[in-house]
Write an enzyme that holds these catalytic residues in place. Structure first.
Site, PDB file in Angstrom:
ATOM      1  N   CYS A 132      -7.403 -12.963  -0.649  1.00 58.43           N
ATOM      2  CA  CYS A 132      -6.036 -13.208  -1.090  1.00 58.43           C
ATOM      3  C   CYS A 132      -5.794 -14.714  -1.109  1.00 58.43           C
ATOM      4  O   CYS A 132      -6.214 -15.415  -0.185  1.00 58.43           O
ATOM      5  CB  CYS A 132      -5.054 -12.524  -0.139  1.00 58.43           C
ATOM      6  SG  CYS A 132      -3.319 -12.771  -0.555  1.00 58.43           S
ATOM      7  N   HIS A 186      -2.908  -3.954  -3.916  1.00 58.82           N
ATOM      8  CA  HIS A 186      -2.852  -5.190  -3.122  1.00 58.82           C
ATOM      9  C   HIS A 186      -1.501  -5.884  -3.317  1.00 58.82           C
ATOM     10  O   HIS A 186      -0.843  -6.279  -2.347  1.00 58.82           O
ATOM     11  CB  HIS A 186      -4.001  -6.116  -3.541  1.00 58.82           C
ATOM     12  CG  HIS A 186      -4.028  -7.416  -2.813  1.00 58.82           C
ATOM     13  ND1 HIS A 186      -4.929  -7.674  -1.802  1.00 58.82           N
ATOM     14  CD2 HIS A 186      -3.278  -8.546  -2.945  1.00 58.82           C
ATOM     15  CE1 HIS A 186      -4.714  -8.902  -1.341  1.00 58.82           C
ATOM     16  NE2 HIS A 186      -3.727  -9.455  -2.024  1.00 58.82           N
ATOM     17  N   GLU A 187      -1.065  -6.002  -4.571  1.00 60.98           N
ATOM     18  CA  GLU A 187       0.184  -6.713  -4.857  1.00 60.98           C
ATOM     19  C   GLU A 187       1.408  -5.918  -4.414  1.00 60.98           C
ATOM     20  O   GLU A 187       2.386  -6.495  -3.920  1.00 60.98           O
ATOM     21  CB  GLU A 187       0.269  -7.079  -6.335  1.00 60.98           C
ATOM     22  CG  GLU A 187      -0.896  -7.912  -6.857  1.00 60.98           C
ATOM     23  CD  GLU A 187      -1.287  -9.113  -6.017  1.00 60.98           C
ATOM     24  OE1 GLU A 187      -0.454  -9.638  -5.250  1.00 60.98           O
ATOM     25  OE2 GLU A 187      -2.450  -9.548  -6.126  1.00 60.98           O
ATOM     26  N   HIS A 198       1.950  -6.497  -0.884  1.00 57.56           N
ATOM     27  CA  HIS A 198       2.686  -7.745  -0.662  1.00 57.56           C
ATOM     28  C   HIS A 198       4.193  -7.481  -0.747  1.00 57.56           C
ATOM     29  O   HIS A 198       4.958  -7.976   0.096  1.00 57.56           O
ATOM     30  CB  HIS A 198       2.309  -8.797  -1.718  1.00 57.56           C
ATOM     31  CG  HIS A 198       1.188  -9.692  -1.332  1.00 57.56           C
ATOM     32  ND1 HIS A 198       1.277 -10.613  -0.305  1.00 57.56           N
ATOM     33  CD2 HIS A 198      -0.066  -9.820  -1.831  1.00 57.56           C
ATOM     34  CE1 HIS A 198       0.139 -11.263  -0.198  1.00 57.56           C
ATOM     35  NE2 HIS A 198      -0.703 -10.796  -1.114  1.00 57.56           N
TER      36      HIS A 198
END
Length: 136
Positions: A85, A126-127, A130
């Protein structure tokens, strides 16, 4: 505008709030910042550039796609992988799913429901993590 990448794990751990049409300026900043980091990055969440808002951008081949208020509504076929990341050092082990369904709004705030598989699905997960304040 190209924004600096946030490395503060305390800030990145705060769940983001939903976007409204008042947040459209974030789109250009995400596009510009992803383009500036295209050699080392295939996706980005708004909190990685300082906005605690539910918006991500994912590189789909030549075309980056912006997803506003993305929510993963289904996940299938779990596997373990290592990810890096831009906001964090090194790679970390994480659980992902090979197949996902995502509901989001496009840049025109039109609702979209789409299925994704493989590496694109991994990037989206993954995003979205976040956005939820989850760090790998």
């Amino acid at each position: 505008m190209i924004k600096s990448i946030v490395h503060d794990e305390t800030f990145l751990s705060i769940p983001s709030t939903d976007c409204t049409k008042m947040d459209v300026n974030i789109i250009k900043d995400l596009q510009d910042t992803l383009k500036a980091h295209e050699k080392e990055c295939v996706g980005m969440a708004a909190n990685m550039i300082g906005y605690s808002k539910r918006m991500i951008i994912v590189q789909f081949g030549m075309v980056p796609i912006v997803m506003i208020n993305p929510v993963i509504t289904s996940k299938k076929d779990a596997y373990m992988t290592k990810e890096g990341c831009l906001s964090l050092e090194g790679e970390r082990q994480t659980k992902r799913f090979k197949k996902i369904t995502v509901e989001y709004m496009d840049v025109n705030f039109k609702k979209v429901k789409q299925k994704y598989t493989g590496f694109i699905a991994q990037i989206i997960q993954h995003e979205v993590d976040h956005c939820d304040g989850i760090l790998i």
